[in-house]
Write a protein that holds these residues in place. Sequence first.
Motif, PDB file in Angstrom:
ATOM      1  N   ARG A 149       0.833  -1.199   0.000  1.00 27.95           N
ATOM      2  CA  ARG A 149       0.000   0.000   0.000  1.00 27.95           C
ATOM      3  C   ARG A 149       0.872   1.254   0.000  1.00 27.95           C
ATOM      4  NH1 ARG A 149      -5.127  -1.966   1.605  1.00 27.95           N
ATOM      5  NH2 ARG A 149      -5.943   0.116   1.985  1.00 27.95           N
ATOM      6  N   PRO A 150       0.369   2.337  -0.549  1.00 26.76           N
ATOM      7  CA  PRO A 150       1.154   3.579  -0.576  1.00 26.76           C
ATOM      8  C   PRO A 150       1.242   4.209   0.809  1.00 26.76           C
ATOM      9  CG  PRO A 150      -1.042   3.968  -1.444  1.00 26.76           C
ATOM     10  CD  PRO A 150      -0.932   2.486  -1.220  1.00 26.76           C
ATOM     11  N   THR A 151       2.215   5.071   0.987  1.00 23.26           N
ATOM     12  CA  THR A 151       2.387   5.756   2.263  1.00 23.26           C
ATOM     13  C   THR A 151       1.296   6.810   2.455  1.00 23.26           C
ATOM     14  OG1 THR A 151       3.797   7.475   1.313  1.00 23.26           O
ATOM     15  CG2 THR A 151       4.883   5.460   2.090  1.00 23.26           C
ATOM     16  N   THR A 152       1.116   7.208   3.692  1.00 26.40           N
ATOM     17  CA  THR A 152       0.131   8.253   4.001  1.00 26.40           C
ATOM     18  C   THR A 152       0.465   9.546   3.273  1.00 26.40           C
ATOM     19  OG1 THR A 152      -0.205   7.272   6.185  1.00 26.40           O
ATOM     20  CG2 THR A 152      -0.965   9.530   5.881  1.00 26.40           C
ATOM     21  N   TYR A 153       1.755   9.867   3.203  1.00 23.86           N
ATOM     22  CA  TYR A 153       2.180  11.086   2.513  1.00 23.86           C
ATOM     23  C   TYR A 153       1.805  11.030   1.031  1.00 23.86           C
ATOM     24  CZ  TYR A 153       5.179  14.621   0.410  1.00 23.86           C
ATOM     25  OH  TYR A 153       5.646  15.688  -0.314  1.00 23.86           O
ATOM     26  N   SER A 154       2.026   9.875   0.391  1.00 28.15           N
ATOM     27  CA  SER A 154       1.702   9.743  -1.031  1.00 28.15           C
ATOM     28  C   SER A 154       0.200   9.863  -1.268  1.00 28.15           C
ATOM     29  CB  SER A 154       2.205   8.402  -1.565  1.00 28.15           C
ATOM     30  OG  SER A 154       3.613   8.345  -1.533  1.00 28.15           O
ATOM     31  N   VAL A 155      -0.582   9.269  -0.379  1.00 26.09           N
ATOM     32  CA  VAL A 155      -2.043   9.362  -0.517  1.00 26.09           C
ATOM     33  C   VAL A 155      -2.491  10.814  -0.387  1.00 26.09           C
ATOM     34  CG1 VAL A 155      -4.254   8.693   0.494  1.00 26.09           C
ATOM     35  CG2 VAL A 155      -2.416   7.006   0.295  1.00 26.09           C
ATOM     36  N   LYS A 156      -1.897  11.534   0.571  1.00 23.15           N
ATOM     37  CA  LYS A 156      -2.237  12.951   0.753  1.00 23.15           C
ATOM     38  C   LYS A 156      -1.878  13.754  -0.498  1.00 23.15           C
ATOM     39  CE  LYS A 156      -1.349  16.925   3.770  1.00 23.15           C
ATOM     40  NZ  LYS A 156      -0.583  17.430   4.950  1.00 23.15           N
ATOM     41  N   THR A 157      -0.714  13.460  -1.079  1.00 23.98           N
ATOM     42  CA  THR A 157      -0.298  14.150  -2.310  1.00 23.98           C
ATOM     43  C   THR A 157      -1.256  13.836  -3.452  1.00 23.98           C
ATOM     44  OG1 THR A 157       2.021  14.009  -1.628  1.00 23.98           O
ATOM     45  CG2 THR A 157       1.588  14.454  -3.959  1.00 23.98           C
ATOM     46  N   LYS A 189      -4.368  13.144  -3.385  1.00 25.77           N
ATOM     47  CA  LYS A 189      -5.683  13.781  -3.235  1.00 25.77           C
ATOM     48  C   LYS A 189      -5.749  15.119  -3.968  1.00 25.77           C
ATOM     49  CE  LYS A 189      -7.101  11.799   1.204  1.00 25.77           C
ATOM     50  NZ  LYS A 189      -7.379  12.066   2.638  1.00 25.77           N
ATOM     51  N   GLU A 190      -4.594  15.749  -4.136  1.00 24.71           N
ATOM     52  CA  GLU A 190      -4.558  17.079  -4.738  1.00 24.71           C
ATOM     53  C   GLU A 190      -4.361  17.036  -6.251  1.00 24.71           C
ATOM     54  OE1 GLU A 190      -1.290  18.813  -2.728  1.00 24.71           O
ATOM     55  OE2 GLU A 190      -2.196  18.659  -0.730  1.00 24.71           O
ATOM     56  N   LYS A 230      -9.841   6.208  -4.595  1.00 27.56           N
ATOM     57  CA  LYS A 230      -9.108   6.828  -5.698  1.00 27.56           C
ATOM     58  C   LYS A 230      -7.752   7.401  -5.282  1.00 27.56           C
ATOM     59  CE  LYS A 230      -9.397  10.284  -9.370  1.00 27.56           C
ATOM     60  NZ  LYS A 230     -10.242  11.269 -10.080  1.00 27.56           N
ATOM     61  N   PRO A 231      -7.650   8.211  -4.217  1.00 33.62           N
ATOM     62  CA  PRO A 231      -6.321   8.744  -3.865  1.00 33.62           C
ATOM     63  C   PRO A 231      -5.314   7.639  -3.551  1.00 33.62           C
ATOM     64  CG  PRO A 231      -8.049   9.950  -2.728  1.00 33.62           C
ATOM     65  CD  PRO A 231      -8.699   8.753  -3.344  1.00 33.62           C
ATOM     66  N   GLU A 232      -5.774   6.589  -2.859  1.00 28.46           N
ATOM     67  CA  GLU A 232      -4.869   5.494  -2.510  1.00 28.46           C
ATOM     68  C   GLU A 232      -4.394   4.765  -3.765  1.00 28.46           C
ATOM     69  OE1 GLU A 232      -4.784   2.050   0.840  1.00 28.46           O
ATOM     70  OE2 GLU A 232      -6.501   1.975  -0.532  1.00 28.46           O
ATOM     71  N   LEU A 233      -5.303   4.502  -4.690  1.00 23.47           N
ATOM     72  CA  LEU A 233      -4.923   3.787  -5.906  1.00 23.47           C
ATOM     73  C   LEU A 233      -4.020   4.643  -6.787  1.00 23.47           C
ATOM     74  CD1 LEU A 233      -5.366   1.079  -7.341  1.00 23.47           C
ATOM     75  CD2 LEU A 233      -7.144   2.195  -8.681  1.00 23.47           C
ATOM     76  N   LEU A 234      -4.336   5.921  -6.901  1.00 27.27           N
ATOM     77  CA  LEU A 234      -3.509   6.820  -7.702  1.00 27.27           C
ATOM     78  C   LEU A 234      -2.099   6.900  -7.126  1.00 27.27           C
ATOM     79  CD1 LEU A 234      -4.048   8.497 -10.233  1.00 27.27           C
ATOM     80  CD2 LEU A 234      -4.490  10.464  -8.765  1.00 27.27           C
TER      81      LEU A 234
END
Length: 289
Positions: A112-120, A122-123, A170-174
């Motif tokens: 799974r992607p990191t929390t930071y990557s998921v936050k990025t 989202k934008e 979507k943010p997690e998959l992206l």
Amino acid sequence: MKIHKTAAYDADRELTELLGVESRLYKIGMLDTQAQEVLRLATTVDELSLLLFEPYEYRPGFHADERQVTLPCFFTKVDGHTHQLMSTARKWKQDHNRTTLVYGGFHSLDQRPTTYSVKTAKELDQSALKEKQDLEPLAHLSEVKKDRVVQSAFKVMQWLDGELKLSYKKPELLAALLLDNRHILDAYHHTELTQTVPKCIVEDNQKKVPSVIALARMLMMHALGFDVLVVSKHHYSSIENYLPIEWFDHHVMSAQEMDKENHRSSPVGQVIGMVMIAALVLIYFVFKR
């Protein structure tokens, strides 16, 4: 020292002098700038063995012109007696380490992607991604490849939403496809279409079913022109839990087929070589006139 020069050798040398370039059909880098279409190869298990380690241009369905190149590649599940297939794949990886991914299970693809990557993520939307020149790990890709990666990621999400009807965040998959996906993007970065076909080969020795994230990564590789193989000697279910049968080939390799694989020498390269030699000789005599 005595030398015997073949007719094809003389033809190749003379054509090189006349044309000012090597007479090879596709030069390095020649196919990288055209629009690309990926074609899934549906084959028998024998054809899989013959074609898996051949370049795109030797495979049926390959086409290239000044506007577009069609890349025939595999998305295949192989069950049963797969020892020789995996042995060949590991030897292939030794010589093509940068463009061949071999996994002992789905755990790396499941990551799974990191929390930071998921936050990025989202934008970001598709247009914003094209403007993000310094976004890691996309930054080291050429502009053409960067665009293809972004387009492929959004194509995968369309597949999941549409035909496959699979739920995901979507943010997690992206983030999983574009930000925390360095091994795959590095393999794509080092791929030169006239030299090799990038590969992802998963040896599934566990009963754990891959996650939607793992499936999405495999689908994105397929959309980029990778050969994607899932190999299971224990017949474990994996991609067939998600995908309709028309989305991939499913073969069961018997002991007899493995024995044929052990003793087969692929004629594909030899046949293509003979055809190219004949063509060179013909062109040579045309120029001689």
